[in-house]
Scaffold this motif. Structure first.
Motif, PDB file in Angstrom:
ATOM      1  N   ARG A  41     -44.994 -45.021 -31.323  1.00 18.35           N
ATOM      2  CA  ARG A  41     -44.431 -45.438 -30.050  1.00 18.35           C
ATOM      3  C   ARG A  41     -42.949 -44.992 -30.070  1.00 18.35           C
ATOM      4  NH1 ARG A  41     -41.585 -49.330 -27.930  1.00 18.35           N
ATOM      5  NH2 ARG A  41     -41.883 -49.731 -25.860  1.00 18.35           N
ATOM      6  N   SER A  60     -45.579 -43.756 -24.460  1.00 21.36           N
ATOM      7  CA  SER A  60     -45.138 -44.936 -25.146  1.00 21.36           C
ATOM      8  C   SER A  60     -45.293 -46.189 -24.723  1.00 21.36           C
ATOM      9  CB  SER A  60     -43.473 -44.892 -24.660  1.00 21.36           C
ATOM     10  OG  SER A  60     -42.867 -46.108 -25.381  1.00 21.36           O
ATOM     11  N   LEU A 115     -48.950 -46.944 -26.194  1.00 24.78           N
ATOM     12  CA  LEU A 115     -49.130 -47.178 -27.272  1.00 24.78           C
ATOM     13  C   LEU A 115     -48.485 -48.756 -27.389  1.00 24.78           C
ATOM     14  CD1 LEU A 115     -47.724 -44.231 -29.233  1.00 24.78           C
ATOM     15  CD2 LEU A 115     -49.980 -45.070 -29.340  1.00 24.78           C
ATOM     16  N   ARG A 116     -47.598 -49.092 -26.503  1.00 27.01           N
ATOM     17  CA  ARG A 116     -47.157 -50.208 -26.259  1.00 27.01           C
ATOM     18  C   ARG A 116     -48.442 -51.139 -26.116  1.00 27.01           C
ATOM     19  NH1 ARG A 116     -44.171 -50.878 -21.374  1.00 27.01           N
ATOM     20  NH2 ARG A 116     -46.395 -51.076 -20.616  1.00 27.01           N
TER      21      ARG A 116
END
Length: 170
Positions: free
Chosen positions: A125, A137, A140-141
């Motif tokens: 991330r 990003s 992945l968060r």
């Protein structure tokens, strides 16, 4: 149970159970934030930065328990400590560690650590953010939160993570 005096009748409700869960979650997350607030990863060793203030809170807590085991007052002291801006993160951790010896909430037992897979996902991330790949990003968060229960916060001091508690789903 801790929010009611032991001599009073305990009245169960799902609303009260949810409120207790939210309160515990709030304190649990604050403890993690305090641990993350220092580059040296604050521990629970050493002395107080503000000994006079800490001693005052400690006395209030122990006096509440000495007064016929009045846990609602003791918990009020815990929340006051959590909200007191005059105390450093280290002082708050030290006080909660002292109080938790009696309350048994296991708030300061061990610092949360990441597994290899969790750290790998967090690094991925971070790399996506550095490449300005915002969609990756964000994905992945969401993976960190949904699969691992890790909430990522971007602060002025960098990226911090907090391990979240599972909900009771009442």
């Amino acid at each position: 149970i801790l929010t009611s005096h032991y001599r009073n009748e305990l009245k169960f409700s799902y609303a009260a159970l949810e409120a207790a869960q939210n309160s515990y979650k709030g304190i649990y997350e604050k403890v993690q934030e305090w641990r993350n607030s220092s580059p040296q990863s604050i521990g629970i060793q050493g002395g107080f930065d503000s000994k006079l203030i800490a001693d005052e809170y400690s006395n209030k807590f122990w006096n509440a328990l000495a007064n016929d085991l009045h846990t609602p007052t003791a918990l009020a002291v815990v929340w006051t400590v959590c909200k007191d801006d005059a105390l450093s993160s280290k002082d708050k951790l030290l006080l909660l560690h002292e109080f938790d010896a009696v309350l048994g909430l296991q708030l300061t037992e061990t610092a949360p650590v990441l597994s290899v897979e969790e750290q790998k996902t967090l690094d991925e991330r971070s790399n996506a953010r550095m490449s300005k790949n915002w969609s990756e990003s964000d994905r992945l968060r969401d993976v960190l939160l949904d699969q691992y229960g890790i909430q990522v916060k971007v602060t002025k001091d960098g990226v911090q993570w907090l391990r979240t508690l599972p909900s009771l789903n009442l």
